[in-house]
Design an enzyme around this catalytic site. Sequence first.
Site, mmCIF file in Angstrom:
data_model
loop_
_atom_site.group_PDB
_atom_site.id
_atom_site.type_symbol
_atom_site.label_atom_id
_atom_site.label_comp_id
_atom_site.label_asym_id
_atom_site.label_seq_id
_atom_site.Cartn_x
_atom_site.Cartn_y
_atom_site.Cartn_z
ATOM 1 N N VAL A 158 0.574 -1.263 -0.144
ATOM 2 C CA VAL A 158 -0.079 -0.095 -0.056
ATOM 3 C C VAL A 158 0.992 1.358 0.004
ATOM 4 C CG1 VAL A 158 -1.945 1.295 1.230
ATOM 5 C CG2 VAL A 158 -1.722 -1.238 1.365
ATOM 6 N N LYS A 159 0.575 2.131 -1.055
ATOM 7 C CA LYS A 159 1.514 3.358 -1.167
ATOM 8 C C LYS A 159 0.636 4.655 -0.744
ATOM 9 C CE LYS A 159 4.295 5.468 -5.077
ATOM 10 N NZ LYS A 159 4.217 5.126 -6.548
ATOM 11 N N ILE A 160 1.463 5.087 0.316
ATOM 12 C CA ILE A 160 0.722 6.130 1.193
ATOM 13 C C ILE A 160 1.762 7.530 1.052
ATOM 14 C CG2 ILE A 160 0.378 6.677 3.720
ATOM 15 C CD1 ILE A 160 -0.560 3.939 3.723
#
Length: 214
Positions: A82-84
């Site tokens: 998950v890219k945050i």
Amino acid sequence: MKIFMDTANVEEIARFVDWGVVYGVTTNPSLIAKTGRTQAEVIPEIAALVEGPVSAEVISTDCENMVKEAHELVKIASNIVVKIPCIAEGLKAVKILAAEGIKTNVTLVFSMSQALLAARAGATYVSPFIGRLDDIGEDGCQLVKNIVNAFELYGIETEVIAASVRNLEHVDKVMLTGCSIATIPTKVLESMILHPLTDKGLATFLADFEKSKK
């Protein structure tokens, strides 16, 4: 240094997977938009092509909804990361997701302090942006090197992904930083295999082989 592809184009990814050089893939909303498709359509196809990590980005800017999006994204495949974004709400989300065993890639990192905060929050990866720093007169590759050295100094296990790679010079410089990963756009990856002396040498070998048959 591991090579990730920085694209959401499934056909491009499939081509380079056949080369045997692609370890993972990073995407973002801009790359998804270029395909004319939705993230829900593209990410499952990419995750099926690549055995390594596939970064899919949240679009929310508050912690609660980032976490909700993350829970949906990781249902797609076991290799989803998950890219945050590196903002305060993002760090809060990273802490929660790390406690749940969900891997995260903190993006839009432009300083050592941001990288340190992301790592301490529990990020699996941090992505400093080389090209965008170069655009404002700073040395993006030097930042990557500094982050790598600092993480080694303090025993931080978060991996560094050199992002916003624009050209072969960036690739060469990043290789010398000790960075774990570079995420590379298709055009740059295509150019990595090219050299005029390779073409010239191959032509000579083939011509000499034909002569030897006579």
